[in-house]
Design an enzyme around this catalytic site. Structure first.
Site, mmCIF file in Angstrom:
data_model
loop_
_atom_site.group_PDB
_atom_site.id
_atom_site.type_symbol
_atom_site.label_atom_id
_atom_site.label_comp_id
_atom_site.label_asym_id
_atom_site.label_seq_id
_atom_site.Cartn_x
_atom_site.Cartn_y
_atom_site.Cartn_z
ATOM 1 C CD GLU A 105 -12.405 -17.267 4.492
ATOM 2 O OE1 GLU A 105 -12.701 -17.108 3.298
ATOM 3 O OE2 GLU A 105 -13.000 -16.714 5.435
ATOM 4 C CB CYS B 277 -7.115 -19.757 -4.102
ATOM 5 S SG CYS B 277 -6.582 -18.187 -3.404
ATOM 6 C CB CYS C 145 -2.947 -9.923 5.592
ATOM 7 S SG CYS C 145 -1.566 -9.361 4.560
ATOM 8 C CB CYS D 99 -3.944 -3.754 0.486
ATOM 9 S SG CYS D 99 -2.286 -4.395 0.232
ATOM 10 C CB CYS E 295 -7.303 -6.335 0.755
ATOM 11 S SG CYS E 295 -7.195 -8.072 1.248
ATOM 12 C CB CYS F 84 -9.382 -11.353 -5.615
ATOM 13 S SG CYS F 84 -8.843 -12.459 -6.897
HETATM 14 N N1 SAH Z 1 -1.035 -10.951 -0.073
HETATM 15 C C1 SAH Z 1 -0.768 -11.363 -1.405
HETATM 16 C C2 SAH Z 1 -1.628 -12.517 -1.878
HETATM 17 C C3 SAH Z 1 -3.090 -12.492 -1.482
HETATM 18 S S1 SAH Z 1 -4.075 -11.239 -2.171
HETATM 19 C C4 SAH Z 1 -0.899 -10.188 -2.339
HETATM 20 O O1 SAH Z 1 -1.430 -9.173 -1.958
HETATM 21 O O2 SAH Z 1 -0.427 -10.311 -3.480
HETATM 22 C C5 SAH Z 1 -4.371 -11.826 -3.835
HETATM 23 C C6 SAH Z 1 -4.791 -10.730 -4.832
HETATM 24 O O3 SAH Z 1 -6.085 -10.213 -4.509
HETATM 25 C C7 SAH Z 1 -3.844 -9.539 -4.836
HETATM 26 O O4 SAH Z 1 -3.411 -9.282 -6.145
HETATM 27 C C8 SAH Z 1 -4.715 -8.391 -4.329
HETATM 28 O O5 SAH Z 1 -4.310 -7.181 -4.915
HETATM 29 C C9 SAH Z 1 -6.093 -8.823 -4.756
HETATM 30 N N2 SAH Z 1 -7.185 -8.221 -4.003
HETATM 31 C C10 SAH Z 1 -7.201 -7.891 -2.699
HETATM 32 N N3 SAH Z 1 -8.398 -7.370 -2.352
HETATM 33 C C11 SAH Z 1 -9.168 -7.382 -3.475
HETATM 34 C C12 SAH Z 1 -10.523 -7.001 -3.763
HETATM 35 N N4 SAH Z 1 -11.314 -6.510 -2.820
HETATM 36 N N5 SAH Z 1 -10.974 -7.175 -5.013
HETATM 37 C C13 SAH Z 1 -10.185 -7.699 -5.982
HETATM 38 N N6 SAH Z 1 -8.916 -8.088 -5.764
HETATM 39 C C14 SAH Z 1 -8.407 -7.926 -4.527
HETATM 40 FE FE1 SF4 Z 2 -2.547 -8.681 2.599
HETATM 41 FE FE2 SF4 Z 2 -4.806 -8.266 1.217
HETATM 42 FE FE3 SF4 Z 2 -2.702 -6.675 0.821
HETATM 43 FE FE4 SF4 Z 2 -2.588 -9.217 -0.038
HETATM 44 S S1 SF4 Z 2 -3.997 -7.607 -0.789
HETATM 45 S S2 SF4 Z 2 -0.997 -8.087 1.085
HETATM 46 S S3 SF4 Z 2 -3.807 -10.225 1.587
HETATM 47 S S4 SF4 Z 2 -3.868 -6.866 2.729
#
Ligand code: SAH
Ligand code: SF4
Length: 360
Positions: free
Chosen positions: A78, A117, A124, A128, A131, A351
């Site tokens: 994506e 983006c 991944c 987290c 996410c 995000c």
């Molecule tokens: N893996 C990398 C980059 C992709 S995620 C990272 O984690 O930094 C990009 C951003 O989206 C990160 O700052 C993450 O904390 C945020 N993010 C992930 N899930 C989210 C959600 N459900 N709502 C808002 N931000 C989110």
């Molecule tokens: Fe991976 Fe989502 Fe965590 Fe970024 S925020 S490191 S994409 S699991």
């Protein structure tokens, strides 16, 4: 070209066609003699660029693309196009030296600047809790060509004029760029050296992979994007709950690694902070965060992101008032803080919502 016994300068011609002219077929590369194109074709060579298989358009102008990567059959990643950005690029030094001279037809196209983006992996491996991409697990790393190719596909679709239009690239899509370090950095070099984008208009976001940050600190300024750290919590206890990776690399270890990066004049490190209702968005969290940021001694700014919901994710989005109060607390303590506008929530482009959702 070396593999087919052609001189190195033919490689330059090929790169020029693919990355400057955005040619998508071997037959269209007129810089190469017809006989050579025919021979390459007969030997099975292709000029393959990740192709936009599907596009979803949000009411706010954001577009989310499912991009098909040739190397891996039907696998999709994506990529998101955000005209006018999402406010995430504000205040990190990227405006330095920027003239307001934008393209004449920008008004007609409906945007004066934009952010692309891109994804670095399919899925991944970092787990987290908030996410959606995490739910996929890691399917595979993207190649450098697949990462840079996402950018080229979108530049082409949006008819961007490189060198004239203000376009930012953020490595914040699916995946953890610092767990696919070599391909990620090779993609950056392609984008800088071949496509002609500036690394000062690029930001890579990491969940805090310390060995990756340490390698990043060694990159020369000419190809080093800006750095964003997904902090997401004001202390190790909460961070360890929402980001289990914190147990491997706690906040202090991440900050120590970030200190090794030699920042450009006026450059700031971005700390991203997802506001999870009741979990990380309380006034005491804001105060604790300001103390943490101050302790780092780094020129920093905070990007607040109101949590975006997704299926089977059990958090809540903070109220707009709580988010604004959080931001004001940081500002009052002298920490630059911005609240990111959620873009394309209605098409699952915001995000943390990227998960090859074809439902749109
Ligand atoms: N893996 C990398 C980059 C992709 S995620 C990272 O984690 O930094 C990009 C951003 O989206 C990160 O700052 C993450 O904390 C945020 N993010 C992930 N899930 C989210 C959600 N459900 N709502 C808002 N931000 C989110
Ligand atoms: Fe991976 Fe989502 Fe965590 Fe970024 S925020 S490191 S994409 S699991």
């Amino acid at each position: 070209m070396a593999a087919v016994d052609e001189p190195a300068w033919r490689g330059r011609q090929l790169a020029e066609a693919m990355y400057r002219q955005w040619v998508t077929e071997l037959a269209a590369i007129t810089a190469l003699p017809q006989a050579l194109r025919a021979r390459l074709g007969a030997e099975g060579w292709q000029v393959g660029r990740p192709a936009i298989a599907q596009a979803f358009r949000s009411a706010d102008g954001t577009e989310r693309y499912l991009i098909e990567c040739h190397a891996a059959g039907p696998q999709m990643v994506e990529t998101v196009w955000m005209p006018e950005g999402d406010g995430g690029e504000t205040g990190d030094g990227s405006e330095a030296g920027e003239q307001n001279g934008t393209g004449e037809d920008s008004a007609q196209r409906g945007w004066r600047r934009a952010t692309i983006c891109v994804s670095s992996q399919v899925g991944c491996a970092v787990n987290c809790r908030f996410c959606l991409t995490a739910r996929l697990g890691l399917e595979r790393n993207l190649s450098a060509g697949e990462i840079a190719g996402q950018v080229v596909a979108v530049l082409d679709r949006q008819r961007v004029e490189v060198g004239r239009d203000r376009v930012n690239v953020v490595f914040m899509g699916m995946g953890e760029p610092f767990l696919n370090y070599d391909n990620f950095m090779a993609a950056v070099r392609l984008l800088v050296e071949e496509v002609g984008l500036s690394p000062q208009r690029m930001t890579v976001s990491t969940s805090g992979i310390v060995p990756g940050i340490e390698r990043f600190a060694e990159e020369p300024a000419e190809v080093r994007p800006k750095l964003a750290i997904s902090l997401n919590a004001p202390n190790n206890a909460i961070r360890g709950e929402v980001m289990p990776i914190n147990r491997k690399w706690p906040i202090e270890a991440v900050v120590d690694a970030v200190r090794k990066v030699r920042l450009r004049p006026r450059e700031r490190v971005t700390f991203e902070y997802v506001l999870l209702g009741g979990v990380t968005d309380r006034p005491e969290h804001a105060l604790e965060l300001t103390r943490l940021i101050r302790r780092t001694g780094l020129p920093a700014k905070v990007n607040l992101i109101a949590w975006n919901p997704g299926p089977d994710l059990h958090y809540t989005t903070p109220t707009p008032e709580a988010a604004e109060r959080f931001r004001e607390t940081l500002i009052a303590a002298g920490v630059p803080a911005y609240l990111r506008r959620p873009r394309g929530r209605d098409i699952y482009a915001a995000c943390g919502q990227l998960k090859r959702t074809v439902e749109g």
